[in-house]
Each structure stands twice: as structure tokens, then as C-alpha cells.
Design a protein around this motif. Structure first.
Motif, mmCIF file in Angstrom:
data_model
loop_
_atom_site.group_PDB
_atom_site.id
_atom_site.type_symbol
_atom_site.label_atom_id
_atom_site.label_comp_id
_atom_site.label_asym_id
_atom_site.label_seq_id
_atom_site.Cartn_x
_atom_site.Cartn_y
_atom_site.Cartn_z
ATOM 1 N N GLU A 140 -138.436 -59.028 -54.000
ATOM 2 C CA GLU A 140 -138.465 -60.039 -55.057
ATOM 3 C C GLU A 140 -137.044 -60.330 -55.556
ATOM 4 O OE1 GLU A 140 -140.788 -61.866 -56.188
ATOM 5 O OE2 GLU A 140 -142.728 -60.915 -55.747
ATOM 6 N N LYS A 181 -135.143 -62.383 -52.904
ATOM 7 C CA LYS A 181 -135.634 -63.770 -52.934
ATOM 8 C C LYS A 181 -134.880 -64.570 -53.991
ATOM 9 C CE LYS A 181 -139.638 -64.693 -54.905
ATOM 10 N NZ LYS A 181 -141.110 -64.782 -55.128
ATOM 11 N N THR A 237 -149.085 -55.019 -47.265
ATOM 12 C CA THR A 237 -148.305 -55.592 -46.164
ATOM 13 C C THR A 237 -148.363 -57.115 -46.192
ATOM 14 O OG1 THR A 237 -148.657 -53.628 -44.786
ATOM 15 C CG2 THR A 237 -148.018 -55.649 -43.651
ATOM 16 N N SER A 238 -149.488 -57.665 -46.589
ATOM 17 C CA SER A 238 -149.595 -59.120 -46.730
ATOM 18 C C SER A 238 -148.603 -59.624 -47.769
ATOM 19 C CB SER A 238 -151.021 -59.512 -47.129
ATOM 20 O OG SER A 238 -151.928 -59.192 -46.100
ATOM 21 N N TYR A 239 -148.487 -58.890 -48.865
ATOM 22 C CA TYR A 239 -147.527 -59.250 -49.917
ATOM 23 C C TYR A 239 -146.103 -59.164 -49.371
ATOM 24 C CZ TYR A 239 -145.695 -59.482 -54.729
ATOM 25 O OH TYR A 239 -145.046 -59.862 -55.881
ATOM 26 N N TRP A 240 -145.801 -58.074 -48.677
ATOM 27 C CA TRP A 240 -144.458 -57.893 -48.119
ATOM 28 C C TRP A 240 -144.133 -58.991 -47.109
ATOM 29 C CZ3 TRP A 240 -139.871 -56.499 -48.862
ATOM 30 C CH2 TRP A 240 -138.977 -56.227 -47.816
ATOM 31 N N ASP A 241 -145.060 -59.310 -46.228
ATOM 32 C CA ASP A 241 -144.826 -60.359 -45.243
ATOM 33 C C ASP A 241 -144.562 -61.714 -45.926
ATOM 34 O OD1 ASP A 241 -145.081 -58.619 -43.141
ATOM 35 O OD2 ASP A 241 -147.189 -59.112 -42.736
ATOM 36 N N HIS A 242 -145.295 -61.955 -47.010
ATOM 37 C CA HIS A 242 -145.102 -63.188 -47.772
ATOM 38 C C HIS A 242 -143.678 -63.249 -48.351
ATOM 39 C CE1 HIS A 242 -146.030 -66.659 -50.245
ATOM 40 N NE2 HIS A 242 -145.686 -65.984 -51.339
ATOM 41 N N LEU A 243 -143.229 -62.110 -48.891
ATOM 42 C CA LEU A 243 -141.872 -62.042 -49.428
ATOM 43 C C LEU A 243 -140.826 -62.259 -48.332
ATOM 44 C CD1 LEU A 243 -141.848 -59.045 -51.947
ATOM 45 C CD2 LEU A 243 -141.314 -61.434 -52.442
ATOM 46 N N ARG A 244 -141.029 -61.618 -47.199
ATOM 47 C CA ARG A 244 -140.085 -61.724 -46.089
ATOM 48 C C ARG A 244 -139.920 -63.190 -45.662
ATOM 49 N NH1 ARG A 244 -141.128 -60.280 -41.632
ATOM 50 N NH2 ARG A 244 -139.263 -59.322 -40.801
ATOM 51 N N ASN A 245 -141.031 -63.915 -45.602
ATOM 52 C CA ASN A 245 -140.977 -65.321 -45.215
ATOM 53 C C ASN A 245 -140.237 -66.164 -46.244
ATOM 54 O OD1 ASN A 245 -142.413 -64.847 -42.854
ATOM 55 N ND2 ASN A 245 -144.405 -65.204 -43.816
ATOM 56 N N GLN A 246 -140.333 -65.770 -47.517
ATOM 57 C CA GLN A 246 -139.643 -66.523 -48.555
ATOM 58 C C GLN A 246 -138.141 -66.255 -48.542
ATOM 59 O OE1 GLN A 246 -142.211 -65.154 -51.917
ATOM 60 N NE2 GLN A 246 -142.480 -67.335 -52.325
#
Length: 346
Positions: A292, A295, A335-344
Motif C-alpha cells: 500500500e 502504491k 493473496t488476491s489482495y496482494w496480487d491486486h496491490l502488485r498490479n496497481q
């Protein structure tokens, strides 16, 4: 560490006086490692306090830092040396918590003496490596202001620095939990310690890019000169806020490196046994909050302004904690949350 209730209460009393926020965080750790981690935190913070007491000149700070770290290299504590450190540094503390910590240093060392041989050995190792980063700060950066600005030279030097100040903590953590948590018996300690090092480096790199402007105005440029030269920049150029667009490619490279390390940290976290919910939470929270932070760093238009503090809002902190806690550190959800952050961030 001794299971004597008096010993336990003494340690936790010191922790509450020195850092209530860390004390509350400590409670998320599993039973069996809390006291060792808490005591190690106090020693690391004491070393940091010695290194940061800027009312003493650098040679003095280095001497007292060496004097303190040497206590973990010998079988007996040199109590006269501890008294000398206290007499020299306590009067110069601006922060009451730092003053209390130094005043209670003897109590901490007496608790250390009650640790098991294995725990003492692990703490000794940490206190041999961790202060090297503090010594590096004191010797590599000669001043306390932008007028005396100095920089690290290469990426290798930055990598070494992040190992000293944070990567080694990941290694220490792994050794400690594997020694005390039966569920970790199947872990390859050597392999997972190496991944733990990457975890720590990722967190430290996050702090470096977040605090780049503040560090510059304190005379420290952790962005290697070799990287800056690729963009036609010198360390002093980063003191000019208008140079942020020119600095951006270098910043993105460092953010990318931090994310690569944190990806390894995520592998480390998801490799923890499902039953180790407390350990999982203790690892998930810093990684997700680092993501976060990165980002926000990636899109900040005033990152080179030392008055600006890139900070994750408290509401987001609570969201991260609630999501992971209420789902019992579920791998799929987190992991879904982490992947979302990584993409951002990418």
C-alpha cells in the motif's frame, strides 16, 4: 527464555514503557517466541538509540555502539561498560521512551542471561550483524544535514545495507520460530532463512523510497550514485523537488526491486503452516502495508518534499488487519489482495 512469571512481567513492563505500539503488535505472535522477539527488539532499539544520539559526535557514538554490541560477544556482561553507556547517553535523550530504555538496559541484559543457550546464541548472532548497518550509517554519511550530503555508491552497497538493517532480521526470525514452534519442524531452515532475508530487504527498501526526501535533508542518500548517474543526476539534484520527473525512472526501478523482495516475502508467508495463524498475520500485515505504501510512493507528485509524509491511511491499516484476521489469514483471500496491490504498483 525463563517461564518465570516475574521475568515475563518485567520484560512486558519495559516493552510497554518503551513502545506501546510494538507491545500490542507483539501480542499477535505465537506463544513461545513473544518474549525472545520482544527482548531482541529492545536490544535493537537500544543500539539504534546509541547510533542516533546526535548530541554526541560520531566517534563517540561508534565507540558506545561497539561497547554495547560487544556484550553479546562474550560470556559475561561488562556491567561497568553498561553503566558508562548509560551515564554518557541518558542525559542526551530527547525522547522519554529512549531514555527509559537506556535506564533499564541492565534489566534487559539480566533477562537475556536467563534465556536458554540456544536463544542467547540466536540473539548474539542478531546483535553481531544488525549494528553493522548502524555503523555503516555513522561512517558512510559524515553529516546530519543536506549540506553534508553523501550517498551510497552502488546497488551492491545498498543491498548490503538492507541486509544489515532488515534482511538479517528475517533470518533471525526464521531461526527463532523454527526452534520453538513444533509446526515448523518440516521447514528447511537454511532455505527459508534466505527467503526471510529477501522479506526484510523488501520492507527496508520500502522505507528508503518512502523517506527519500527526509533522509536527503539529514545528509543521507541511500539511492546509489551509480543509478543516479544513469539518469544524469547527482545526489544533490534530489534536493530540488522539480527533479522528480528525471528521478522517476530510478525510483520505479527501486520500487520494482522492493516488490521483487516482497514477492519472496509473500512466498515465505504462504509457506507457513495453516495452523500458524498468528505467524501468518504477523507476516501478512507488513507486506500488505508495504505494498500500500509503494502504491502511494509510485504516484506521489511531491515525494522530494521533506515536509510530505507518504503514509498509509489508518482506515486502510484497519481494513488490512480486519480482512486477514476475520478470514484467519486465509491464503486465497490474502493473496488476491496482494496480487491486486502488485498490479496497481506495476
Amino acid at each position: 527464555m525463563s517461564t518465570d512469571p516475574v521475568t515475563h512481567e518485567l520484560l512486558h513492563d519495559i516493552l510497554k514503557q518503551v513502545s506501546r505500539s510494538f507491545y500490542l503488535t507483539l501480542n499477535v505472535l505465537p506463544v513461545g517466541v513473544r518474549d525472545q522477539m520482544g527482548l531482541s527488539y529492545l536490544f535493537a532499539r537500544a543500539a539504534d538509540t546509541i547510533a542516533d544520539t546526535d548530541l554526541l559526535d560520531r566517534p563517540q557514538r561508534l565507540r558506545y555502539l561497539n561497547q554495547f554490541s560487544s556484550q553479546f560477544a562474550h560470556a559475561e556482561i561488562d556491567w561497568k561498560a553498561i553503566q558508562e553507556i548509560q551515564a554518557a547517553l541518558v542525559p542526551h535523550q530527547k525522547d522519554s521512551a529512549e531514555s527509559i530504555l537506556l535506564q533499564r538496559l541492565a534489566d534487559c541484559l539480566k533477562l537475556y542471561e536467563k534465556c536458554s543457550a540456544g536463544d542467547r546464541e540466536r540473539i548474539q548472532w542478531l546483535m553481531k550483524v544488525l549494528p553493522e548497518g548502524m555503523k555503516m550509517d555513522l561512517t558512510r554519511f559524515p553529516g546530519e544535514s543536506s549540506g553534508q550530503l553523501a550517498a551510497l555508491s552502488t546497488l551492491d552497497e545498498l543491498d548490503q545495507y538492507t541486509y544489515y538493517v532488515a534482511g538479517c532480521v528475517g533470518e533471525f526470525w526464521t531461526r527463532m520460530v523454527c526452534a520453538h514452534r513444533p509446526a515448523m519442524a518440516r521447514w528447511n531452515v537454511t532455505e527459508m532463512s534466505a527467503i526471510g532475508v529477501r522479506f526484510g530487504k523488501g520492507l527496508q527498501l520500502t522505507n528508503i523510497v518512502k523517506d527519500v526526501a527526509r533522509d536527503l535533508h539529514n545528509g543521507r542518500c541511500y539511492v546509489p550514485e551509480s543509478l543516479l548517474a544513469e539518469a544524469g543526476l547527482k545526489p544533490a539534484d534530489l534536493l530540488v523537488e522539480g527533479n522528480l520527473p528525471k528521478f522517476r525512472p530510478i525510483l520505479n526501478q527501486l520500487i520494482g526491486l522492493a516488490m521483487e523482495h516482497l514477492d519472496q516475502g509473500w512466498i515465505y508467508t504462504i509457506s507457513l503452516p495453516v495452523s500458524e495463524i498468528r505467524q501468518r498475520l504477523a507476516c501478512m500485515w507488513p507486506i500488505l502495508l508495504a505494498g500500500e505504501t509503494l502504491k502511494r510512493v509510485a504516484v506521489s507528485s511531491d515525494l522530494l518534499n521533506p515536509a510530505v509524509n507518504v503514509k498509509v491511511p489508518r482506515s486502510v491499516v484497519y481494513r488490512v488487519m480486519a480482512l486477514t484476521t476475520l478470514t484467519c489469514a486465509n491464503s486465497y483471500v490474502a493473496t488476491s489482495y496482494w496480487d491486486h496491490l502488485r498490479n496497481q504498483v506495476a
